[in-house]
Design a protein around this motif. Structure first.
Motif, PDB file in Angstrom:
ATOM      1  N   ILE A  36     -10.804  -2.195   3.944  1.00  6.63           N
ATOM      2  CA  ILE A  36     -10.223  -2.091   2.603  1.00  6.63           C
ATOM      3  C   ILE A  36      -9.729  -3.430   2.063  1.00  6.63           C
ATOM      4  O   ILE A  36      -9.943  -3.733   0.887  1.00  6.63           O
ATOM      5  CB  ILE A  36      -9.108  -1.026   2.574  1.00  6.63           C
TER       6      ILE A  36
ATOM      7  N   GLU B 228     -12.664  -5.273   0.775  1.00  9.05           N
ATOM      8  CA  GLU B 228     -13.164  -4.562  -0.417  1.00  9.05           C
ATOM      9  C   GLU B 228     -12.322  -4.925  -1.643  1.00  9.05           C
ATOM     10  O   GLU B 228     -12.869  -5.216  -2.712  1.00  9.05           O
ATOM     11  CB  GLU B 228     -13.128  -3.061  -0.166  1.00  9.05           C
ATOM     12  N   ILE B 229     -11.010  -4.912  -1.488  1.00  8.82           N
ATOM     13  CA  ILE B 229     -10.104  -5.178  -2.606  1.00  8.82           C
ATOM     14  C   ILE B 229     -10.156  -6.648  -3.001  1.00  8.82           C
ATOM     15  O   ILE B 229     -10.280  -6.984  -4.177  1.00  8.82           O
ATOM     16  CB  ILE B 229      -8.658  -4.800  -2.208  1.00  8.82           C
TER      17      ILE B 229
ATOM     18  N   TRP C  90       0.842  -1.208   0.000  1.00 11.60           N
ATOM     19  CA  TRP C  90       0.000   0.000   0.000  1.00 11.60           C
ATOM     20  C   TRP C  90       0.873   1.251   0.000  1.00 11.60           C
ATOM     21  O   TRP C  90       0.637   2.187  -0.762  1.00 11.60           O
ATOM     22  CB  TRP C  90      -0.932  -0.012   1.203  1.00 11.60           C
TER      23      TRP C  90
ATOM     24  N   LYS D 120      -6.010   1.522  -4.622  1.00 12.07           N
ATOM     25  CA  LYS D 120      -6.845   0.322  -4.502  1.00 12.07           C
ATOM     26  C   LYS D 120      -6.776  -0.520  -5.770  1.00 12.07           C
ATOM     27  O   LYS D 120      -6.763  -1.754  -5.697  1.00 12.07           O
ATOM     28  CB  LYS D 120      -8.294   0.704  -4.193  1.00 12.07           C
TER      29      LYS D 120
ATOM     30  N   LYS E 110      -8.788   0.479   9.509  1.00 12.69           N
ATOM     31  CA  LYS E 110      -8.941   0.938   8.128  1.00 12.69           C
ATOM     32  C   LYS E 110      -8.783  -0.194   7.112  1.00 12.69           C
ATOM     33  O   LYS E 110      -9.517  -0.238   6.113  1.00 12.69           O
ATOM     34  CB  LYS E 110      -7.901   2.023   7.824  1.00 12.69           C
ATOM     35  N   PHE E 111      -7.858  -1.121   7.376  1.00 16.81           N
ATOM     36  CA  PHE E 111      -7.521  -2.099   6.350  1.00 16.81           C
ATOM     37  C   PHE E 111      -8.008  -3.520   6.597  1.00 16.81           C
ATOM     38  O   PHE E 111      -8.344  -4.223   5.639  1.00 16.81           O
ATOM     39  CB  PHE E 111      -6.002  -2.147   6.158  1.00 16.81           C
TER      40      PHE E 111
ATOM     41  N   GLU F 296      -6.560   7.401  -3.671  1.00 14.63           N
ATOM     42  CA  GLU F 296      -6.901   6.098  -3.111  1.00 14.63           C
ATOM     43  C   GLU F 296      -7.538   5.169  -4.133  1.00 14.63           C
ATOM     44  O   GLU F 296      -7.396   3.944  -4.038  1.00 14.63           O
ATOM     45  CB  GLU F 296      -7.806   6.263  -1.882  1.00 14.63           C
ATOM     46  N   THR F 297      -8.199   5.704  -5.130  1.00 14.62           N
ATOM     47  CA  THR F 297      -8.786   4.861  -6.172  1.00 14.62           C
ATOM     48  C   THR F 297      -7.683   4.120  -6.926  1.00 14.62           C
ATOM     49  O   THR F 297      -7.775   2.905  -7.145  1.00 14.62           O
ATOM     50  CB  THR F 297      -9.636   5.710  -7.145  1.00 14.62           C
TER      51      THR F 297
END
Length: 190
Positions: free
Chosen positions: A183, A186-187, A22, A37, A176-177, A33-34
């Motif tokens: 995240i 999400e990823i 990251w 990601k 957050k991750f 951030e887009t």
């Protein structure tokens, strides 16, 4: 390219791996951030096996011969290079994270076992020159910069290292991750 790396949902080492990647992407894309990601999504889309821990990932790669790339602890990679000379190529990223696992004397435990004096002596010893050299000999990065430089033939001293503080500390990074629906989920699940 098939990647082997542990799962950040079950492995502390994998969390370090994720944060290092990251941070690398952040250096490439700034605060977008887009794009960060998307970089991470592309990285994890190539993961063939996501073991539950770092040792398992190394075993999958080295002993089971799966994958083209292993994302691993620095000491695991260096030990593999020593154990299997000429079989692997070590690639140190230009940007990574300084993983500093916590070391502490736990008052309740040492009181229960009568080991306070030994535990405190061990903790102090870890930061002596003698211990720092032993640490380097076993492929762990010494924290003493002068002693680290003695191992410049082992460790890449030009790598830019961030720390967990760059992510606001472990509590903030985990929230957050890595917590459910954060995240990483999400990823990985998209």
């Amino acid at each position: 390219m098939d990647i082997i790396t542990p799962d950040p949902k079950s492995s502390g080492g994998a969390c370090w791996n994720f944060l290092a990647a990251w941070y690398y992407a952040q250096q490439q894309y700034g605060e977008d951030e887009t794009q960060i990601k998307e970089f991470m999504r592309a990285l994890y889309a190539n993961v063939l096996v996501m073991d539950s821990g770092a040792r398992g990932a190394t075993t999958t790669f080295v002993e089971n011969g799966q994958g083209d790339v292993l994302i691993a602890w620095e000491n695991e990679a260096l030990q593999t290079m020593a154990d299997y000379p000429g079989e692997y190529e070590l690639i140190t990223p230009s940007v990574s994270i300084l993983a500093e696992p916590s070391v502490a004397v736990v008052d309740e435990n040492v009181a229960d076992h009568g080991t306070a004096e030994a535990a405190e002596a061990y903790l102090e010893y870890l930061y002596t020159d003698e211990a720092q050299r032993l640490i380097g000999e076993y492929y762990y990065r010494p924290t003493n910069e002068e002693i680290l430089s003695e191992f410049s033939d082992v460790f890449d001293l030009d790598v830019t290292l961030c720390t967990i503080d760059d992510f606001g500390g472990w509590d903030a990074a985990y929230e957050k991750f890595f917590q459910d629906d954060a995240i990483f989920d999400e990823i990985y699940n998209s």
